[in-house]
Design an enzyme around this catalytic site. Structure first.
Site, PDB file in Angstrom:
ATOM      1  N   CYS A 155       0.833  -1.196   0.000  1.00 14.51           N
ATOM      2  CA  CYS A 155       0.000   0.000   0.000  1.00 14.51           C
ATOM      3  C   CYS A 155       0.879   1.261   0.000  1.00 14.51           C
ATOM      4  O   CYS A 155       2.006   1.249   0.484  1.00 14.51           O
ATOM      5  CB  CYS A 155      -0.899  -0.020   1.225  1.00 14.51           C
ATOM      6  SG  CYS A 155      -2.091   1.344   1.291  1.00 14.51           S
ATOM      7  N   ASP A 197       0.412   3.750   1.807  1.00 15.42           N
ATOM      8  CA  ASP A 197       0.335   4.333   3.152  1.00 15.42           C
ATOM      9  C   ASP A 197       1.721   4.719   3.679  1.00 15.42           C
ATOM     10  O   ASP A 197       2.649   3.900   3.663  1.00 15.42           O
ATOM     11  CB  ASP A 197      -0.324   3.302   4.086  1.00 15.42           C
ATOM     12  CG  ASP A 197      -0.745   3.926   5.403  1.00 15.42           C
ATOM     13  OD1 ASP A 197       0.108   4.489   6.100  1.00 15.42           O
ATOM     14  OD2 ASP A 197      -1.948   3.834   5.736  1.00 15.42           O
ATOM     15  N   ARG A 226       2.821   5.020   6.497  1.00 14.69           N
ATOM     16  CA  ARG A 226       3.267   4.314   7.705  1.00 14.69           C
ATOM     17  C   ARG A 226       3.879   2.947   7.389  1.00 14.69           C
ATOM     18  O   ARG A 226       4.344   2.244   8.291  1.00 14.69           O
ATOM     19  CB  ARG A 226       2.079   4.164   8.668  1.00 14.69           C
ATOM     20  CG  ARG A 226       1.497   5.508   9.084  1.00 14.69           C
ATOM     21  CD  ARG A 226       0.143   5.369   9.731  1.00 14.69           C
ATOM     22  NE  ARG A 226      -0.867   4.861   8.792  1.00 14.69           N
ATOM     23  CZ  ARG A 226      -2.159   4.705   9.104  1.00 14.69           C
ATOM     24  NH1 ARG A 226      -2.590   5.025  10.304  1.00 14.69           N
ATOM     25  NH2 ARG A 226      -3.006   4.234   8.202  1.00 14.69           N
ATOM     26  N   HIS A 267      -1.684  -4.129   5.168  1.00 10.71           N
ATOM     27  CA  HIS A 267      -1.266  -3.609   6.479  1.00 10.71           C
ATOM     28  C   HIS A 267      -2.472  -3.271   7.349  1.00 10.71           C
ATOM     29  O   HIS A 267      -3.577  -3.012   6.841  1.00 10.71           O
ATOM     30  CB  HIS A 267      -0.385  -2.368   6.301  1.00 10.71           C
ATOM     31  CG  HIS A 267      -1.125  -1.183   5.773  1.00 10.71           C
ATOM     32  ND1 HIS A 267      -1.618  -0.196   6.594  1.00 10.71           N
ATOM     33  CD2 HIS A 267      -1.492  -0.842   4.516  1.00 10.71           C
ATOM     34  CE1 HIS A 267      -2.237   0.710   5.853  1.00 10.71           C
ATOM     35  NE2 HIS A 267      -2.178   0.337   4.584  1.00 10.71           N
ATOM     36  N   CYS A 321      -5.732  -0.170   7.182  1.00 18.14           N
ATOM     37  CA  CYS A 321      -5.618   0.312   5.801  1.00 18.14           C
ATOM     38  C   CYS A 321      -6.835   1.166   5.430  1.00 18.14           C
ATOM     39  O   CYS A 321      -7.971   0.684   5.441  1.00 18.14           O
ATOM     40  CB  CYS A 321      -5.479  -0.865   4.832  1.00 18.14           C
ATOM     41  SG  CYS A 321      -5.271  -0.334   3.124  1.00 18.14           S
TER      42      CYS A 321
END
Ligand SMILES: [Zn+2]
Length: 204
Positions: free
Chosen positions: A39, A41, A43, A98, A101
Site C-alpha cells: 500500500c 500508506d 506508515r 497492512h 488500511c
C-alpha cells in the site's frame, strides 16, 4: 512542514557514504529478491521493516495494494509485474497488506469515500474480498477484509500468464503478508489453512 531537500542533504552526508560501494555495484544492474506489492500508506516502509538493502526488493505501491485481474489491472501494475517476472526473474512476489488500511476501510464503508470518486472506483476492484468468509472470526471486520484482500490479490496474480507459468514451473513463489506498523509485526498467510500466522511462529 519538514524540508525534504534538507533530508536529501542529510542522506548524502550521513547515509550514502556508508552504502556507497553497494550503490556503485548496483550501477551494473539489479537482481532483486522479490517483487513487493504494498500500500502507498506512509506508515508502511517495506525496505525498513524487511531490513532490506538497496537493490533487494522491487516495489510497487498503490492505495490498498490492489493488483486486479489481468486486463482489469492498471497499466503500471501490469507492466511492473511483467518486468519483474520476465526480465528480472524475481523468485517471489509478496503481496503485503497492512493494519488500519484506509483503502480497505473505504471498501468496507463506501460512504466514507463518497467525496472521492476515483478512490471509490479503485477500491471497488477488490469488492470480491467483501464476500470472503474464510478469515479468523475472532478478528475485527476491517482486519478480516484486509486479509481477504491479500488472498484476492494473490488469486489475481495467477490470472497473469507469466506469473502462472513461472509458479507452475517452480521458479516463482507467491506470499501474502500482513504488516502491523504499530507493533512492527508481520503475519504470513499459511496456505494449509488460509490463515495469517505471526512470521516468527512460522519460521520456528
Ligand atoms: Zn493501506
Amino acid at each position: 512542514m519538514r524540508d525534504l531537500l534538507a533530508g536529501v542533504t542529510q542522506f548524502q552526508k550521513d547515509t550514502f557514504p556508508k552504502k556507497q560501494t553497494r550503490f556503485e555495484e548496483l550501477a551494473g544492474g539489479q537482481s532483486p529478491e522479490a517483487l513487493f506489492i504494498t500500500c502507498s500508506d506512509s506508515r508502511v516502509n517495506p525496505e525498513l521493516f524487511t531490513n532490506s538493502e538497496p537493490g533487494e526488493i522491487f516495489v510497487i505501491r498503490n492505495a490498498g495494494n490492489i493488483v486486479g485481474r489481468k486486463g482489469e489491472a492498471d497499466l503500471g501494475m501490469a507492466a511492473t509485474i511483467e518486468y519483474a517476472v520476465k526480465a528480472l526473474k524475481v523468485p517471489q512476489i509478496i503481496v503485503c497488506g497492512h493494519a488500519k488500511c484506509g483503502a480497505m476501510q473505504g471498501l468496507m464503508s463506501p460512504e466514507a469515500v463518497a467525496s472521492l470518486p476515483e478512490v471509490g472506483k479503485w477500491v471497488a476492484l477488490s469488492k470480491e474480498a467483501l464476500d470472503d468468509q474464510s478469515g479468523d472470526p475472532n478478528t475485527d471486520r476491517l482486519t478480516q477484509l484486509i486479509e481477504a484482500n491479500i488472498r484476492l490479490q494473490l488469486r489475481n496474480l495467477m490470472t497473469f500468464p507469466e506469473v502462472a507459468e513461472a509458479v507452475e514451473a517452480g521458479r516463482l513463489q507467491l506470499h501474502g503478508w500482513l504488516y502491523d506498523f504499530a507493533t512492527g509485526k508481520v503475519s504470513v498467510l499459511t496456505p494449509e489453512n488460509n490463515l495469517f500466522v505471526d512470521s516468527n511462529v512460522r519460521i520456528a
